[in-house]
Write an enzyme that holds these catalytic residues in place. Structure first.
Site, mmCIF file in Angstrom:
data_model
loop_
_atom_site.group_PDB
_atom_site.id
_atom_site.type_symbol
_atom_site.label_atom_id
_atom_site.label_comp_id
_atom_site.label_asym_id
_atom_site.label_seq_id
_atom_site.Cartn_x
_atom_site.Cartn_y
_atom_site.Cartn_z
ATOM 1 N N GLY A 21 0.837 -1.191 0.107
ATOM 2 C CA GLY A 21 0.009 0.086 0.091
ATOM 3 C C GLY A 21 0.766 1.292 0.163
ATOM 4 N N HIS A 22 1.721 1.254 0.725
ATOM 5 C CA HIS A 22 2.737 2.374 0.774
ATOM 6 C C HIS A 22 3.619 2.429 -0.288
ATOM 7 C CE1 HIS A 22 2.646 1.342 4.994
ATOM 8 N NE2 HIS A 22 2.185 2.516 5.427
ATOM 9 N N GLY A 132 -3.497 7.022 1.661
ATOM 10 C CA GLY A 132 -4.540 5.934 1.231
ATOM 11 C C GLY A 132 -5.959 5.914 1.757
ATOM 12 N N LYS A 134 -7.692 3.630 2.719
ATOM 13 C CA LYS A 134 -7.875 2.765 3.661
ATOM 14 C C LYS A 134 -8.482 3.542 4.934
ATOM 15 C CE LYS A 134 -5.342 0.379 6.055
ATOM 16 N NZ LYS A 134 -5.808 0.233 7.494
#
Length: 280
Positions: A21-22, A132, A134
């Site tokens: 994700g990063h 992100g 999320k």
């Protein structure tokens, strides 16, 4: 590393223990910016007294390898003493958007987030900052902060990155036992089933969709639901239980926070109900 260059400066703020994700944030920053800065700082201000600041996973060597592989030009890893050399007396606080979801169950969390991010913005002076989705509430809060305080930075929200089985990537996934990891798949599954129910017209109101989310999650015995909410996005306004989703203008967010043992995971889906095709 790419070596930097002319053009905009992009900042990717992280707390380390990096994952794909990063990496996706770094790649997006590299596409848009001439210089990419990644910060790694586990910020004590955003942890509550009974949360996992001391045990939060850290692996600086692996983080630096990923940052180099994904093209970061600068990796900024300040100590707590460097970020807060004296007891902090000034904090940045965003109202309204921080009173529900994670803000309700983690009091003071977003004050810690907005304070450290505003410090990073002042230090790095980025043109763009990448986060992100999320943590969609965080994105909404930071966009409000930037707008209200006339900060000269654009917040770029990037899609959630998931494992092949649907679990949203998180540094905290490392805490999960094998069985907890298996049961955590209920998060993405419940969101998918809820959206499908909206598309098929089998669940119409806010109350019906929330009931479906809770019902699906509760099938997994290791779950402890913190919240399962449906709000407007990015305003994060509450909706009446009998509101039909198809009457809502703009986007909504279905957001979850669920504990598996001691590990608290979040997930969400953002979409525009009026854009879904009702299957009849």
């Amino acid at each position: 590393m790419r070596g930097g260059g002319h053009g905009p400066i992009g900042l990717v703020p992280t707390m380390g223990f990096l994952h794909e994700g990063h990496a996706s944030l770094l790649r997006r920053a590299g596409e848009m910016c001439g210089t990419v800065v990644m910060s790694i700082f586990v910020n004590p201000l955003q942890f509550g007294p009974n949360e996992d600041f001391e045990s939060y996973p850290r692996d600086e060597k692996r983080d630096l390898e990923l940052a180099e592989r994904e093209g970061a030009d600068i990796v900024f890893i300040p100590s707590v003493e460097a970020m807060y050399p004296t007891p902090i007396r000034t904090q940045v606080s965003v109202s309204s958007l921080t009173t529900q979801l994670c803000g309700a169950s983690r009091p003071g969390h977003f004050d810690g987030v907005t304070t450290v991010v505003s410090k990073l913005f002042n230090m790095v002076q980025p043109d763009y900052a990448f986060f992100g989705l999320k943590d969609a509430q965080q994105v909404a809060v930071l966009r409000q902060m930037v707008s209200d305080l006339n900060m000269n930075v654009n917040i770029i929200a990037c899609p959630i990155v998931r494992e092949s089985d649907g679990l949203a990537l998180s540094s905290r996934n490392v805490y999960l036992s094998q069985e907890e990891r298996t049961q955590a798949l209920v998060l993405s599954r419940s969101l998918q089933e809820a959206r499908q129910a909206v598309e098929e017209g089998t669940a119409n109101t806010v109350a019906e969709v929330k009931q479906l989310l809770v019902s699906v999650i509760s099938r997994s015995p290791l779950t402890n639901i913190d919240y399962a909410e449906i709000l407007t996005f990015p305003g994060l306004d509450s909706l009446d239980a009998d509101t039909s989703l198809m009457t809502i203008e703009g986007e909504i967010i279905m957001a979850l926070a669920v504990k598996f043992g001691k590990t608290r995971l979040i997930d969400n889906i953002v979409f525009t109900p009026k854009e879904v095709v009702v299957l009849v």
